[in-house]
Design a protein around this motif. Structure first.
Motif, short mmCIF file in Angstrom:
data_model
loop_
_atom_site.label_atom_id
_atom_site.label_comp_id
_atom_site.label_asym_id
_atom_site.label_seq_id
_atom_site.Cartn_x
_atom_site.Cartn_y
_atom_site.Cartn_z
N TYR A 65 45.74 40.34 37.89
CA TYR A 65 46.04 40.39 39.32
C TYR A 65 46.12 38.96 39.82
CZ TYR A 65 44.83 45.36 39.22
OH TYR A 65 44.78 46.71 38.93
N ASN A 66 46.90 38.75 40.88
CA ASN A 66 47.03 37.41 41.44
C ASN A 66 45.96 37.09 42.46
OD1 ASN A 66 49.40 36.89 39.94
ND2 ASN A 66 50.66 37.93 41.49
N HIS A 67 45.33 38.14 42.98
CA HIS A 67 44.32 37.97 44.03
C HIS A 67 43.08 38.72 43.59
CE1 HIS A 67 43.42 36.79 48.18
NE2 HIS A 67 42.82 37.94 48.34
N LEU A 68 41.91 38.11 43.72
CA LEU A 68 40.69 38.69 43.15
C LEU A 68 39.89 39.56 44.12
CD1 LEU A 68 39.46 35.64 41.03
CD2 LEU A 68 40.60 37.72 40.22
N GLU A 69 40.28 39.58 45.38
CA GLU A 69 39.53 40.38 46.34
C GLU A 69 39.53 41.85 45.96
OE1 GLU A 69 36.97 40.76 48.41
OE2 GLU A 69 37.86 39.16 49.63
N GLY A 70 38.37 42.50 46.08
CA GLY A 70 38.26 43.93 45.87
C GLY A 70 38.07 44.38 44.44
N LEU A 71 38.19 43.45 43.48
CA LEU A 71 38.24 43.83 42.06
C LEU A 71 36.87 43.91 41.39
CD1 LEU A 71 41.31 41.72 40.88
CD2 LEU A 71 41.27 44.08 41.71
N PHE A 72 35.78 43.71 42.13
CA PHE A 72 34.44 43.63 41.52
C PHE A 72 33.52 44.66 42.18
CE2 PHE A 72 36.66 39.65 41.39
CZ PHE A 72 36.62 39.32 40.05
N ALA A 73 32.82 45.41 41.36
CA ALA A 73 32.05 46.56 41.83
C ALA A 73 30.72 46.14 42.45
CB ALA A 73 31.80 47.54 40.69
N PRO A 74 30.47 46.53 43.70
CA PRO A 74 29.15 46.31 44.29
C PRO A 74 28.09 47.15 43.57
CG PRO A 74 30.79 46.78 45.97
CD PRO A 74 31.40 47.13 44.66
N ASN A 75 26.95 46.55 43.30
CA ASN A 75 25.85 47.26 42.67
C ASN A 75 24.72 46.26 42.46
OD1 ASN A 75 24.34 49.31 41.38
ND2 ASN A 75 26.18 50.15 40.45
N THR A 76 23.66 46.70 41.81
CA THR A 76 22.57 45.81 41.42
C THR A 76 22.64 45.62 39.91
OG1 THR A 76 21.17 46.62 43.21
CG2 THR A 76 20.09 45.44 41.42
N ILE A 98 29.38 37.61 34.09
CA ILE A 98 28.97 38.45 35.22
C ILE A 98 30.19 38.99 35.94
CG2 ILE A 98 27.82 38.42 37.47
CD1 ILE A 98 25.91 36.28 36.25
N LEU A 99 31.16 38.13 36.25
CA LEU A 99 32.35 38.57 36.97
C LEU A 99 33.17 39.58 36.16
CD1 LEU A 99 33.51 35.22 38.62
CD2 LEU A 99 32.61 37.25 39.78
N LEU A 100 33.28 39.35 34.87
CA LEU A 100 34.03 40.30 34.03
C LEU A 100 33.34 41.65 33.97
CD1 LEU A 100 35.34 38.03 31.12
CD2 LEU A 100 36.68 39.17 32.91
N ASP A 101 32.00 41.66 33.92
CA ASP A 101 31.27 42.92 33.93
C ASP A 101 31.54 43.68 35.23
OD1 ASP A 101 30.20 42.51 31.46
OD2 ASP A 101 28.18 42.03 32.14
N LEU A 102 31.46 42.97 36.35
CA LEU A 102 31.69 43.60 37.65
C LEU A 102 33.13 44.09 37.77
CD1 LEU A 102 28.96 42.18 38.19
CD2 LEU A 102 29.81 41.64 40.48
N TYR A 103 34.06 43.34 37.21
CA TYR A 103 35.47 43.74 37.23
C TYR A 103 35.68 45.03 36.43
CZ TYR A 103 40.35 43.84 35.73
OH TYR A 103 41.63 44.24 35.42
N HIS A 104 35.13 45.08 35.23
CA HIS A 104 35.31 46.28 34.39
C HIS A 104 34.66 47.50 35.03
CE1 HIS A 104 37.35 44.17 31.24
NE2 HIS A 104 36.33 43.37 30.98
N HIS A 105 33.50 47.32 35.70
CA HIS A 105 32.86 48.43 36.39
C HIS A 105 33.77 48.94 37.52
CE1 HIS A 105 28.96 48.76 34.48
NE2 HIS A 105 28.76 47.47 34.59
N GLN A 106 34.39 48.01 38.24
CA GLN A 106 35.26 48.42 39.35
C GLN A 106 36.50 49.16 38.84
OE1 GLN A 106 34.54 48.93 42.25
NE2 GLN A 106 35.49 47.56 43.75
N MET A 107 37.06 48.67 37.75
CA MET A 107 38.23 49.35 37.18
C MET A 107 37.87 50.74 36.67
SD MET A 107 40.78 47.40 37.76
CE MET A 107 39.90 46.97 39.28
N GLU A 108 36.67 50.90 36.12
CA GLU A 108 36.22 52.23 35.68
C GLU A 108 36.10 53.17 36.89
OE1 GLU A 108 32.60 51.54 33.62
OE2 GLU A 108 33.55 50.58 31.89
#
Length: 355
Positions: free
Chosen positions: A166-177, A189-199
Motif C-alpha cells: 500500500y502507498n499509505h500506511l494509515e489504518g493498516l495496523f490492528a489495535p490491541n495489547t 512490531i509493525l509487521l505483526d500489527l499489519y498481519h493481524h489487521q489483514m487477518e
C-alpha cells in the motif's frame, strides 16, 4: 452604696513540665509506631501465586493508581505509607512493561523495580482503537525498549522497508495489547500489527453482507476507520455503519467531521469552524462525494465487522445527544429536532442546570 466585689479570676498556670514531657513522649511513641507500621508494610512479602508472577503496567499508569489497586485487592495494608515512601524515596515514575515478581520479594523491592524500565521482562505495546498511524509511530519512537529501525524514516521509505503493498500506511495496523521482548525491533512490531489487521479484514470481508457499496476490502477498511472515529459505543457501530452506507448508496455526501479533521493535519487545533467544513481537501467529505482516499485511523476488529454488516434501518442522519451516545433519524425533520434537543442540552449544561 456598697460597691460590688469583683471576683478575682485565677490566672491559668503555665503547662507543667510533666505535661510537656507527656505530650512529647506521646508524639515520639506515635511516630515510632507509624515508622514501624510503614517498615512492616514495605518489607512485607508481595503476594505471589506460585513461584513467580508477571504484572503488567500500562503506559501512563501511576504509583498512586498501582498502590490503590493493591489495597483494593487486599494485597497490602496502609497504602498511604507506601505512597509516602514512593514520594520521598523513589524519584521516578512508574514505567510501563511486564515485570516478573518472584516469591519472597518485598513490596518495597517491587515498587523500586517498577521505576526502571530496564527491569521489565517484556514490553507492553498498547494500541487503542481510533489511534492514528502517526500516533502509533510516535509511541514506538518514544519507547526505550523498542529497537528503532524504521520509525524514523519518511513514510514512503517506511512502506518500502516494511514491504507492505500500500502507498499509505494509515489504518493498516490492528489495535490491541501486544507483548514483546525488550529490544524487539519496530519493524517486527509493525509487521505483526499489519498481519493481524489483514487477518481481521480478510475474515470480515469473506462474511460481508450483500450489496455493500465497496469496490474492494480497502474501501471497507476506510469506512471502518470513519465508524471507529464517530462513536466509542459498541452498540452504535452497526447503526453508524448503516447511516454512512445508505448515504453512499443514495449519493449523499458523508459529511463526517473526523475526515475533515484528518485532512487538516496539524492545522486542526481542537475546534472545527464553518470555514474548515467549506475548505476542500482530499478528506473533506462535506465538499467531496464518496469515501476519502485512505483510512483516517486504525479501526478495531468490531468497527471492521460493523462496516461489513450495517444495520437495516432507514436512518441517514445522527447527532450526539449531549448525554452520551447519538440520536439516529430517518428524515431531515426528525434530525433537525434531534439537533435542537442536543443544543438545548448543551445550553442547560452551560448554565449549570440539570438536563
Amino acid at each position: 452604696m456598697a460597691q460590688p466585689v469583683k471576683k478575682k479570676t485565677a490566672k491559668k498556670k503555665p503547662e507543667s513540665t510533666f505535661q510537656t514531657w507527656k505530650w512529647g513522649i506521646g508524639f515520639v511513641v506515635c511516630l515510632v509506631i507509624a515508622i514501624w507500621i510503614g517498615s512492616v508494610s514495605l518489607w512485607k512479602q508481595y503476594p505471589v501465586q506460585g513461584d513467580k508472577q508477571f504484572v503488567s503496567i500500562n503506559t501512563g499508569e501511576t504509583y498512586t493508581h498501582f498502590i490503590d489497586n493493591l489495597a483494593k485487592e487486599k494485597k497490602v495494608k496502609f497504602p498511604i505509607l507506601l505512597k509516602i515512601y514512593q514520594k520521598f524515596m523513589i524519584h521516578d515514575t512508574l514505567k510501563a512493561g511486564v515485570y516478573e515478581i518472584k516469591r519472597g520479594m518485598s513490596v518495597r523491592q517491587v515498587l523500586d523495580m517498577m521505576s526502571n524500565a530496564e527491569n521489565a521482562q517484556m514490553n507492553r505495546i498498547l494500541v487503542i482503537e481510533g489511534t492514528t498511524f502517526k500516533q502509533l509511530v510516535a509511541r514506538l519512537r518514544q519507547d526505550p525498549l523498542v529497537d528503532k529501525t524504521v520509525v524514523n524514516l519518511p513514510e514512503s521509505e517506511m512502506v518500502q522497508a516494511l514491504g507492505i503493498p500500500y502507498n499509505h500506511l494509515e489504518g493498516l495496523f490492528a489495535p490491541n495489547t501486544y507483548f514483546y521482548n525488550k529490544g524487539e525491533s519496530d519493524k517486527k512490531i509493525l509487521l505483526d500489527l499489519y498481519h493481524h489487521q489483514m487477518e481481521n479484514l480478510d475474515a470480515a470481508w469473506a462474511k460481508r453482507a450483500p450489496n455493500l457499496p465497496y469496490k474492494d476490502k480497502y474501501q471497507a477498511l476506510i469506512m471502518a476507520s470513519i465508524i471507529e472515529k464517530e462513536t466509542s459505543l459498541d452498540d452504535e457501530l452497526n447503526q453508524v455503519a448503516g447511516v454512512f452506507i445508505r448515504r453512499l448508496q443514495t449519493g449523499m455526501r458523508l459529511q463526517t467531521d473526523p475526515t475533515v479533521i484528518y485532512g487538516m493535519g496539524d492545522k486542526y487545533q481542537g475546534k472545527l469552524t464553518k470555514d474548515d467544513l467549506r475548505t476542500p481537501t482530499a478528506y473533506n467529505t462535506y465538499t467531496m462525494a464518496g469515501l476519502p482516499p485512505t483510512p483516517i485511523a486504525l479501526p478495531g476488529k468490531k468497527a471492521i465487522e460493523a462496516a461489513m454488516h450495517p444495520d437495516q434501518s432507514d436512518n441517514v442522519y445522527f447527532v450526539a445527544t449531549g448525554n452520551g451516545g447519538h440520536k439516529f433519524s430517518a428524515t431531515l425533520d426528525e434530525h433537525n429536532r434531534a439537533v435542537q434537543q442536543y443544543l438545548a442540552v448543551l445550553r442547560e449544561k452551560k448554565s449549570g442546570a440539570t438536563p
